[in-house]
Write a protein that holds these residues in place. Structure first.
Motif, PDB file in Angstrom:
ATOM      1  N   GLY A 108       0.864  -1.179   0.000  1.00  0.00           N
ATOM      2  CA  GLY A 108       0.000   0.000   0.000  1.00  0.00           C
ATOM      3  C   GLY A 108       0.893   1.219   0.000  1.00  0.00           C
ATOM      4  O   GLY A 108       1.738   1.365   0.866  1.00  0.00           O
ATOM      5  N   PHE A 109       0.724   2.075  -1.013  1.00  0.00           N
ATOM      6  CA  PHE A 109       1.599   3.245  -1.088  1.00  0.00           C
ATOM      7  C   PHE A 109       0.783   4.528  -1.073  1.00  0.00           C
ATOM      8  O   PHE A 109      -0.122   4.716  -1.878  1.00  0.00           O
ATOM      9  CB  PHE A 109       2.459   3.191  -2.350  1.00  0.00           C
ATOM     10  CG  PHE A 109       3.424   4.340  -2.453  1.00  0.00           C
ATOM     11  CD1 PHE A 109       4.570   4.367  -1.670  1.00  0.00           C
ATOM     12  CD2 PHE A 109       3.162   5.412  -3.289  1.00  0.00           C
ATOM     13  CE1 PHE A 109       5.445   5.438  -1.739  1.00  0.00           C
ATOM     14  CE2 PHE A 109       4.038   6.487  -3.368  1.00  0.00           C
ATOM     15  CZ  PHE A 109       5.184   6.492  -2.580  1.00  0.00           C
ATOM     16  N   SER A 110       1.106   5.418  -0.135  1.00  0.00           N
ATOM     17  CA  SER A 110       0.416   6.705  -0.083  1.00  0.00           C
ATOM     18  C   SER A 110       1.362   7.804  -0.529  1.00  0.00           C
ATOM     19  O   SER A 110       2.364   8.078   0.124  1.00  0.00           O
ATOM     20  CB  SER A 110      -0.080   6.977   1.334  1.00  0.00           C
ATOM     21  OG  SER A 110      -0.464   8.325   1.439  1.00  0.00           O
ATOM     22  N   GLN A 111       1.024   8.404  -1.674  1.00  0.00           N
ATOM     23  CA  GLN A 111       1.870   9.460  -2.242  1.00  0.00           C
ATOM     24  C   GLN A 111       1.429  10.819  -1.716  1.00  0.00           C
ATOM     25  O   GLN A 111       0.270  11.007  -1.359  1.00  0.00           O
ATOM     26  CB  GLN A 111       1.757   9.406  -3.777  1.00  0.00           C
ATOM     27  CG  GLN A 111       2.567  10.415  -4.538  1.00  0.00           C
ATOM     28  CD  GLN A 111       4.059  10.263  -4.340  1.00  0.00           C
ATOM     29  OE1 GLN A 111       4.598  10.607  -3.280  1.00  0.00           O
ATOM     30  NE2 GLN A 111       4.758   9.740  -5.330  1.00  0.00           N
ATOM     31  N   ILE A 139       3.432  -1.339   4.056  1.00  0.00           N
ATOM     32  CA  ILE A 139       2.910   0.005   3.808  1.00  0.00           C
ATOM     33  C   ILE A 139       4.095   0.901   3.504  1.00  0.00           C
ATOM     34  O   ILE A 139       5.107   0.872   4.205  1.00  0.00           O
ATOM     35  CB  ILE A 139       2.146   0.548   5.025  1.00  0.00           C
ATOM     36  CG1 ILE A 139       0.840  -0.234   5.228  1.00  0.00           C
ATOM     37  CG2 ILE A 139       1.847   2.040   4.863  1.00  0.00           C
ATOM     38  CD1 ILE A 139       0.107   0.120   6.488  1.00  0.00           C
ATOM     39  N   ALA A 140       3.997   1.678   2.421  1.00  0.00           N
ATOM     40  CA  ALA A 140       5.048   2.648   2.130  1.00  0.00           C
ATOM     41  C   ALA A 140       4.385   3.999   1.938  1.00  0.00           C
ATOM     42  O   ALA A 140       3.257   4.063   1.452  1.00  0.00           O
ATOM     43  CB  ALA A 140       5.811   2.243   0.880  1.00  0.00           C
ATOM     44  N   PHE A 141       5.040   5.034   2.353  1.00  0.00           N
ATOM     45  CA  PHE A 141       4.478   6.362   2.078  1.00  0.00           C
ATOM     46  C   PHE A 141       5.534   7.457   2.143  1.00  0.00           C
ATOM     47  O   PHE A 141       6.574   7.305   2.758  1.00  0.00           O
ATOM     48  CB  PHE A 141       3.294   6.659   3.002  1.00  0.00           C
ATOM     49  CG  PHE A 141       3.641   7.017   4.435  1.00  0.00           C
ATOM     50  CD1 PHE A 141       4.162   6.076   5.297  1.00  0.00           C
ATOM     51  CD2 PHE A 141       3.413   8.308   4.911  1.00  0.00           C
ATOM     52  CE1 PHE A 141       4.460   6.407   6.623  1.00  0.00           C
ATOM     53  CE2 PHE A 141       3.697   8.644   6.234  1.00  0.00           C
ATOM     54  CZ  PHE A 141       4.230   7.678   7.088  1.00  0.00           C
ATOM     55  N   SER A 142       5.238   8.550   1.411  1.00  0.00           N
ATOM     56  CA  SER A 142       6.044   9.770   1.464  1.00  0.00           C
ATOM     57  C   SER A 142       5.269  10.769   2.302  1.00  0.00           C
ATOM     58  O   SER A 142       4.287  11.325   1.829  1.00  0.00           O
ATOM     59  CB  SER A 142       6.227  10.370   0.076  1.00  0.00           C
ATOM     60  OG  SER A 142       7.016   9.540  -0.697  1.00  0.00           O
TER      61      SER A 142
END
Lengths: 320, 344
Positions: free
Chosen positions: A32-35, A88-91
């Motif tokens: 899951g990536f939140s940009q 989970i990955a996010f910037s």
């Protein structure tokens, strides 16, 4: 009653439009990536790199755009937790305020990888790794270039105006600090104005217009925390009847295509690269984490400094 | 007003007319604008300095007017919507959408679509957006904030979809005239605003439209029973509001020579609502002031510019803005005036 139902209907439609995150059944690795958003060319290159890398590695990527709002990002992360993604990955949009939601992820035993921007948390075990550029170092590189420039050009006093990124964002804070730290070595270099322009072209132009009116010909150098603000400011400088790149020396960070075009036209002096192509590293790290391999807490990507002299040669090589 | 006592009798009439003047709804917003400009005059050297550069006027005032143009347009449309007890929070999304459409159609250094056609198309898209809002509000009777929320989300989403999230840069020179060209020494965008303002003012003052809008705002049921076609009227104000937003989008896109679907007009609807409020128009509908909204928009832009010029640290920008807005809003509250009078 009727009004309530209509209201609900409308709200439901709005929500459906807003958050149509596809929910596939996850067989391979699901990330899951939140940009942050799509606020600049850099960001869109970053997004494209992550999507491409996921596709190549046959990883199931759930992508959410936060439109520069922390609350959207928190919501996206919560929905990733609810969907039980593998990683989970996010910037992060801003540095602070992540403690609670990251703890929720940890309690759900979902590893979190930060990309491109760091967070401030008291417990570093809340994330497994941070992949990205060293923003302080980018600020320092911009500062070093200016030190060199000042030395080569007779060591005259130079007045600098600074266009900061979004207030509170890690790159804005770090690029400001790194730059200030290096130019502090030369007392003739002075930042006379510093204001946020939200990393956008429109704001960069608007703020630069105001700087030009209140400081006028005193401005020798513009330091912009990203290329898009510099591109906006270049327009303001031209409209003020000055020559960007000559009357006002312009330093920016990111190294997007637009910046190389501006350098080729002689309107920008130097851009410090901030490599957005983190996709392959992110996917690899996510796979390693899930496989139980140890990963470094901090992964720095390769970057360079591109002065105007090499712009024409470098432009065809730019992927973003 | 202490006009009692025989000694002041001759001036009593003058005082009364002065009091009446002070009661005028535009006094407070105008006062706030003048106060802001005074702060600039004292604290920002050369604030009122104007010079001719490359055949046009150049100076802080010109910047403020030019930058305020999109907001003024949005505030004009918003005024009519608010006068009918409505609200349109999709303005920013329409700005992004219309800007994107014009930039994409015009394209590179040689336009792929004739410019007039491209501009007409993006205005057309804006009109469609307005029609959509109008039908949802007047036809399906959704609450305005909910109805326009749909477009607020979907409109920007569509713009991002069209551009693939990229910033679309325009290289076609004639297009830049719209947002950064000059006519008779003044920014062309001001003429756009002036034209829209004049047409709107004529419509609401010289025709019965203004009265109808007010009637709908004061009591929609009574207005309908009195024979007004309220649904058509309400649809019209939303279409008008979106058209204004569409024009604003073209100005913004032309000014920065690129369409930024993610940021163009972001939160412009809130600024427009604020401009309308600062101008003295009540969110409860009914009476409205187009001139007030224009002044409100100028207050907001002057405030932004003042913050940049004074070198206010970015961390406290919002605080400074909110304090000024708070003071202006509270000074317009009659309840607050009563409290002051009672405690005095």
């Amino acid at each position: 009653m009727i009004i309530t139902r209509r209201t609900l209907l409308g709200a439901a439609a709005a929500i459906a439009c807003a958050a149509a995150i596809p929910a596939f059944a996850a067989k391979p690795l699901t990330i899951g990536f939140s940009q942050v958003g799509a606020e600049s060319e850099w960001r869109t290159a970053n997004t494209a790199s992550i999507k491409d890398a996921a596709k190549k590695a046959a990883v199931n990527l759930k992508f959410a755009d936060a439109q520069q709002q922390q609350q959207n990002q928190v919501k996206a992360i919560r929905s990733f937790i609810a969907q039980r993604v593998d990683v989970i990955a996010f910037s992060p949009v801003v540095e602070t305020g992540w403690e609670t939601v990251l703890r929720e992820a940890k309690n759900a035993k979902i590893p979190v990888i930060l990309t491109d921007r760091a967070v401030k948390v008291t417990d570093p075990s809340l994330y497994v790794s941070f992949i990205g550029s060293d923003f302080v170092e980018e600020g320092r590189r911009a500062g070093r270039w200016l030190l060199e420039y000042a030395k080569k050009n007779g060591d005259k006093p130079l007045n600098i105006v600074e266009l900061q990124g979004t207030t509170g964002a890690a790159p804005a804070i770090d690029r400001k600090n790194g730059f200030a730290e290096v130019i502090g070595a030369n007392p003739k270099l002075k930042v006379i104005r510093s204001q946020t322009a939200d990393f956008t072209r429109a704001k960069g132009k608007e703020v630069m217009e105001a700087f030009l009116k209140s400081e006028g010909k005193k401005i020798n150098v513009l330091y912009a925390h990203n290329d898009d603000m510099a591109i906006g400011a270049i327009q303001a400088i031209e409209e003020a009847g000055l020559k960007p790149g000559k009357d006002i020396i312009i330093i920016s960070i990111d190294g997007v295509k637009g910046a190389f075009e501006a350098m080729k036209a002689g309107k920008l002096n130097v851009t410090v690269e901030c490599n957005p192509l983190l996709g392959p590293t992110l996917i690899q790290t996510a796979q390693d984490v899930v496989a139980g391999k140890p990963v470094p807490k901090r992964i720095v990507v390769n970057e360079g400094v591109f002065p105007a002299e090499v712009a024409a040669k470098e432009l065809p090589n730019r992927k973003y | 007003m202490s006009t009692t006592g025989a000694t002041v009798k001759p001036s009593a009439q003058a005082a009364a007319s002065r009091a009446a003047l002070l009661q005028h709804p535009l006094v407070r917003p105008l006062g706030a604008l003048v106060a802001l400009l005074l702060v600039d005059a004292f604290l920002v050297p050369g604030f009122f300095h104007l010079e001719v550069k490359e055949g046009h006027l150049y100076g802080a005032i010109i910047d403020i007017l030019n930058r305020a143009a999109p907001l003024m347009l949005a505030a004009l449309g918003m005024t009519l919507v608010i006068a009918t007890r409505g609200i349109d929070i999709s303005v920013g999304a329409v700005v992004a959408l219309s800007g994107t459409v014009s930039a994409m159609l015009i394209g590179g250094s040689e336009p792929t679509t004739p410019m007039a056609l491209a501009l007409a198309a993006s205005l057309g898209v804006a009109l469609l957006c307005g029609l959509w809002n109008g039908v949802l509000v007047a036809g399906i009777k959704l609450q305005p904030i909910v109805a326009t929320l749909i477009l607020m989300v979907a409109g920007r989403g569509l713009a991002q979809l069209l551009t693939d999230g990229q910033i679309v840069t325009v290289y076609y020179e004639p297009f830049f005239f719209l947002g950064s060209g000059y006519l008779a020494g003044l920014p062309f965008s001001l003429f756009v605003v002036a034209a829209v303002f004049a047409v709107t003012l004529l419509l609401v003052k010289k025709t019965a439209l203004g009265l109808f809008i007010q009637a709908v705002g004061i009591n929609p049921v009574a207005a309908r029973l009195a024979g007004l076609r309220t649904a058509t009227l309400i649809t019209f104000v939303y279409v008008f509001c979106s058209a204004c937003a569409g024009l604003a989008g073209m100005l913004i896109t032309s000014n920065i020579k690129s369409a930024d679907a993610n940021n163009a007009g972001l939160l412009l609807e809130l600024d427009a609502i604020l401009a309308v409020t600062l101008g003295g128009t009540s969110l409860a509908g009914g009476k409205f002031s187009l001139v007030g909204s224009m002044i409100g928009a100028l207050i907001i832009q002057t405030l932004t510019y003042t913050i940049y010029s004074l070198g206010v640290p970015p961390e406290v920008n919002m605080v400074v803005k909110s304090i000024v807005v708070f003071v202006v809003c509270i000074s317009q509250s009659s309840e607050f005036k009563n409290i002051l009078r009672r405690s005095a």
